[in-house]
Structure formats: structure tokens, C-alpha cells
Design a protein around this motif. Structure first.
Motif, PDB file in Angstrom:
ATOM      1  N   LYS A   1     -37.198   8.332 -38.362  1.00 65.67           N
ATOM      2  CA  LYS A   1     -36.611   8.129 -39.676  1.00 65.67           C
ATOM      3  C   LYS A   1     -36.753   9.469 -40.390  1.00 65.67           C
ATOM      4  CE  LYS A   1     -37.763   3.201 -40.150  1.00 65.67           C
ATOM      5  NZ  LYS A   1     -38.589   2.212 -40.926  1.00 65.67           N
TER       6      LYS A   1
ATOM      7  N   THR B   1     -28.147   6.494 -53.421  1.00 69.08           N
ATOM      8  CA  THR B   1     -27.145   5.487 -53.057  1.00 69.08           C
ATOM      9  C   THR B   1     -26.817   5.508 -51.566  1.00 69.08           C
ATOM     10  OG1 THR B   1     -25.254   6.967 -53.434  1.00 69.08           O
ATOM     11  CG2 THR B   1     -26.092   5.730 -55.338  1.00 69.08           C
ATOM     12  N   LYS B   2     -27.336   6.500 -50.830  1.00 73.70           N
ATOM     13  CA  LYS B   2     -27.015   6.646 -49.412  1.00 73.70           C
ATOM     14  C   LYS B   2     -27.835   5.703 -48.548  1.00 73.70           C
ATOM     15  CE  LYS B   2     -25.780  11.551 -49.722  1.00 73.70           C
ATOM     16  NZ  LYS B   2     -26.082  12.915 -49.205  1.00 73.70           N
ATOM     17  N   LYS B   3     -27.322   5.394 -47.360  1.00 78.29           N
ATOM     18  CA  LYS B   3     -28.081   4.630 -46.375  1.00 78.29           C
ATOM     19  C   LYS B   3     -29.307   5.428 -45.937  1.00 78.29           C
ATOM     20  CE  LYS B   3     -25.676   3.253 -42.931  1.00 78.29           C
ATOM     21  NZ  LYS B   3     -24.658   3.093 -41.874  1.00 78.29           N
ATOM     22  N   ALA B   4     -30.348   4.710 -45.536  1.00 75.34           N
ATOM     23  CA  ALA B   4     -31.590   5.381 -45.133  1.00 75.34           C
ATOM     24  C   ALA B   4     -31.371   6.350 -43.985  1.00 75.34           C
ATOM     25  CB  ALA B   4     -32.639   4.341 -44.750  1.00 75.34           C
ATOM     26  N   SER B   5     -30.398   6.062 -43.116  1.00 71.69           N
ATOM     27  CA  SER B   5     -30.157   6.919 -41.947  1.00 71.69           C
ATOM     28  C   SER B   5     -29.593   8.279 -42.330  1.00 71.69           C
ATOM     29  CB  SER B   5     -29.213   6.224 -40.968  1.00 71.69           C
ATOM     30  OG  SER B   5     -27.970   5.937 -41.596  1.00 71.69           O
TER      31      SER B   5
END
Length: 484
Positions: A130, A181-185
Motif C-alpha cells: 500500500k 478524494t482519490k482511491k487508496a491505490s
């Protein structure tokens, strides 16, 4: 069928042994942050225990015999240790196999650049991580630089109390509206994992009266980068071009520590899979005169598919077993059997524990686990009959006869164990080196320690599980025999 915590089962003598082993383990984790360091430390311990270089034993012209202890490494990043048993090799080997690579960041071959009066090192992450977990934490650099003349320079910066550390920066919360606001990926992208390396300009790098007219304006601006290169040259004898033939890993700085007010756990970098590597090689160092030849293999590249010359997919292990067959006494070897057939019989008749970690149930994320078939911290070593993902794809699925025999051996040895699979069906999945060795037709099953926060910079294990893993591996090497 539910397993219980095993902490209450230990005598005072066992608890003392547990703490001794875990103290050694924490020291190992703190020192062995790369594959090369893992191999070097294991060889040092093996030589103290009477193990000798296999190549030297074979080149001596003497036939190897029961009780001989040996090791052999390949490219400094994979290792095989063994003890010749009393039975013929073709009766099969008892094998422990763990991997010694862990998720991290690697420096690119042309890593150094300057931007806004700061020097950075460009990286490429290794294995499944991650990416957002790797920002703002103290980082260390480990590896080797090989110069054109063959000189090898060891790099280790960040864990000595007098060393500087490094980091990957992050955007402050006050300006992170779009980032949040972005995805964790993708909240932190791979190309943003650049290591902050320096911030002081070189003193008098370029003459202020501009006599050196050959220097471009761009070069004159990069004085922080120039200062970094000066330090690398003066302190480490490293020039920028030397990065082309370097392997430098970026890992968390800091030592493994006790975790919990009761000191029941260990927190440290690289426990996937060095917790199994440590307990495996320690087990083979501590056994005496096994009936079957005992083998421990520590491999590289598992986190990226076990590929390459130092991964489990390479022919190194097979080649070394062939060399071993050629080097033993006739009564321990193959007699008139052809060498190729002897190798095939030896591997096919072998039993292996693919020693790799399991995902421990985290009460904060229970919804990802099927609790009846999950691993728990403090309940013993964990066996995974199969791994893989979505329909067991990519797994080695151990047969019932082998699992039954494992139960018998561990029961006789009073080893605490549990069984699990990796999360809920369709939730995700993963793999190990088990399928690689199973290709030879041998019995293989995954076994290892339950870990919390797996693949993060700091992973967590239970001391009780570390202890049971060591006991399990030792009992397996001494007593596993499918014919008994």
C-alpha cells in the motif's frame, strides 16, 4: 473446531526458551533487512554450528557421509543448508523452504536528481505494497555498489544512531482536498515514491566570477545534487555512474521491538517472510543426526513471482541436490541407479513445509476473514492446505494423506498448530513457493506464523507463534516420514 490461545500451556522453562528465541529473532530482523544480509547472517550462524561450504566439500574429493553439515549460497541472495541423514537420499528429503525478500522500494539505476533546491532518489517499489504507508516514515538504505573494477561497496545508512535517515514526503492536509478524494491505490502514486536525500548546496561548487564558462547554467543550478555527490564520493567512494551497477533497497529505519504492555508480540520490518526464514534455519542448526537428509532453503524473489536466478523457480535447488547425490557415499546414495533417475526419485519422495506467513485475524477488520477458517495470533503455527485466489487458482493443494501425517508428527511432538485459509472466498488471495517444489511430485504444504499488518512497513507477530514455528520445523526435520 476452535483452537485456543496457547500462552497458558507453557512451563516456566518453555517461557524462558521462548523469550530467548524471540530476542534472537528481533536481533535478526533488525540486522537482516535485505536478502544479502539474511544470507550472510545465516552463513555466519551455520559456520559456528559446524556447517561447511558444500562446494569445498565436493572439491575435496572426499565422499560425504551421514552427519555431514553443509551450506551453499547463490549470488548472495539464496541459500541452502543441509545435514546428510542416515537413509539413502533417494528415500526423500525433509525440506523447509522460506523466502527472504520483503516488500520495499528499490533505487532506480539513474536515481539522483534535484528539484526546488532539494535532492531526491527515484525509486521503483518491489512487491505488493500500500504505497501510502511508505510516506513520512524514517527510511534506511541498504545494499551494494559494484564499481567498474569489481570493488564491492556495502551500503548501510539509517540504522546506526549516528546515521541520517531519509523519507518520502506527503502533501499537508490543508492542501490535500483533491488528494483525499482519490482511491487508496492511487492516493500516492508509484512515481511519487521518491526519497528525500539532501537539501544543502555545495560550497563554492562553481566559481562565482564564472571563469569556468564550460559549465552550463543548468549544472550551476544543481548545487544540492553536486553536494550530495561530493558526500557520496568523500565518505563512501561512490560516484554517480556507480548507481548503474548498484542494488540499493529502501527499507524502514529502526529496530524490531517488543509490542504490547505484556511484551507478547514483536513489531518489525520484513516479518513476511523472515519470521519463517529465521525459525527454519535455526531449526536445522539445532537438530542432531536426522534419519532423512534435512534441507533448509531460503529463496529470493517470492514477492514478485519467485522468478529469476535467485527465485524458487530457478534450477539452483535442483542442481544442488544433484551435486549432493554425486557427493555422498554409495550406501547413502543411489548405487547403480542413473544420476537423473536418482535425482527424480529423491525429489519425488521428499516432504516439504513451504514456510510462509498467514494473515492473522485483525479485530478491526474482521469482515475480511471467515473466522472459522482463519489464523489467530497466539494459537500456534498455522497450516494452509491451499492458498491461491478465487477458486484456489495458483495454489498447491496438499493431499489429505500428507495433512494426516503432519497432524500425527506435530501431535507426537506436542506442537500447537492451527489451520486457515487466506481471507474470505473471493475477498483476495495470495501465493507462496509451495507450487514450485510440488512440481517435482513431492508432498508440500504451507505452514507459517500468523501476522498482522502484512506487507506494511511494520508487521506484527506473536512470540508464542514464533516459538511454535521453531518447534514445528525442528520436529518435522527430525521425524517426518510418509512410510512410517
Amino acid at each position: 473446531m476452535e483452537r485456543k490461545s496457547i500462552w497458558g500451556n507453557y512451563s516456566s522453562k518453555q517461557l524462558k526458551e521462548l523469550e530467548t528465541i524471540c530476542d534472537e529473532y528481533k536481533d535478526y530482523l533488525s540486522k537482516a533487512k535485505t536478502e544479502r544480509l539474511c544470507v550472510n547472517l545465516a552463513i555466519q550462524d551455520a559456520e559456528k554450528a559446524g556447517f561447511k561450504d558444500l562446494n569445498k566439500l565436493l572439491n575435496s574429493g572426499k565422499k560425504m557421509k551421514s552427519g555431514d553439515k553443509f551450506y551453499v549460497q547463490h549470488m548472495g541472495k539464496t541459500l541452502m543448508l543441509g545435514i546428510i541423514g542416515k537413509e539413502p537420499l533417494t528415500n526423500g528429503l525433509n525440506i523447509l523452504g522460506a523466502h527472504i525478500d520483503s516488500p520495499r522500494m528499490d533505487l532506480k539505476q539513474n536515481p539522483l536528481y534535484e528539484s526546488s533546491d532539494l535532492a531526491y532518489l527515484d525509486t521503483h517499489y518491489y512487491g505488493g505494497i500500500k504505497k501510502y504507508q511508505w510516506v513520512t516514515i524514517p527510511l534506511a538504505l541498504y545494499g551494494v555498489v559494484v564499481k567498474k573494477d569489481g570493488t564491492v561497496i556495502d551500503v548501510a545508512i539509517g540504522d546506526n544512531p549516528n546515521d541520517p535517515v531519509f523519507c518520502v514526503t506527503d502533501l499537508l492536509i490543508h492542501l490535500a482536498g483533491n488528494q483525499m478524494t482519490k482511491k487508496a491505490s492511487v492516493v500516492v502514486e508509484g512515481e511519487a515514491l521518491d526519497v528525500l536525500f539532501g537539501g544543502r548546496p555545495a560550497k563554492d561548487k562553481y566559481n562565482k566570477d564564472k571563469k569556468d564558462k564550460q559549465k552550463s547554467k543548468e549544472e550551476e543550478k544543481e548545487t544540492v545534487r553536486a553536494n550530495v555527490l561530493n558526500i557520496l564520493k568523500e565518505k563512501y567512494n561512490i560516484e554517480e555512474e556507480d548507481f548503474l551497477s548498484a542494488e540499493i533497497e529502501v527499507v524502514p529505519a529502526g529496530h524490531a521491538r517488543d509490542l504490547g504492555i505484556d511484551r507478547s508480540m514483536v513489531i518489525g520490518y520484513g516479518q513476511d517472510d523472515r519470521v519463517c526464514a529465521f525459525t527454519s534455519y535455526k531449526a536445522i542448526l539445532d537438530i542432531k543426526a536426522p534419519k532423512k537428509t534435512a534441507i533448509c532453503i531460503l529463496t529470493d524473489k517470492e514477492e514478485i513471482g519467485s522468478v529469476g536466478a535467485t527465485g524458487a523457480e530457478s534450477k539452483f535447488f535442483e542442481d544442488m541436490i544433484a551435486e549432493l547425490i554425486n557427493g555422498v557415499d554409495k550406501n547413502l546414495g543411489v548405487g547403480n541407479t542413473s544420476a537423473d533417475l536418482a535425482l527424480r526419485r529423491t525429489l519425488r519422495n521428499s516432504c516439504m513445509l513451504s514456510s510462509d506467513v498467514s494473515a492473522g485475524v485483525d479485530p478491526c477488520y474482521e469482515s475480511s476473514f471467515e473466522k472459522k477458517n482463519a489464523a489467530y495470533l497466539g494459537r500456534g503455527i498455522c497450516f494452509n492446505k491451499y492458498t491461491g485466489s478465487r477458486g484456489k487458482v495458483g495454489s498447491n493443494d496438499a493431499n489429505a494423506e500428507y495433512v494426516g501425517k503432519i497432524r500425527k508428527v506435530l501431535g507426537d511432538g506436542k506442537v500447537a498448530f492451527q489451520t486457515a485459509e487466506l481471507g474470505k472466498v473471493d475477498e483476495g488471495g495470495g501465493g507462496t513457493i509451495a507450487y514450485v517444489l510440488a512440481n517435482y511430485g513431492m508432498n508440500v504444504i504451507d505452514s507459517g506464523v500468523a501476522v498482522l499488518s502484512m506487507h506494511s512497513p511494520w508487521e506484527v507477530s506473536s512470540k508464542a507463534d514464533v516459538y511454535e514455528a521453531y518447534r514445528c520445523y525442528k520436529v518435522f526435520l527430525e521425524n517426518m516420514d510418509m512410510n512410517k
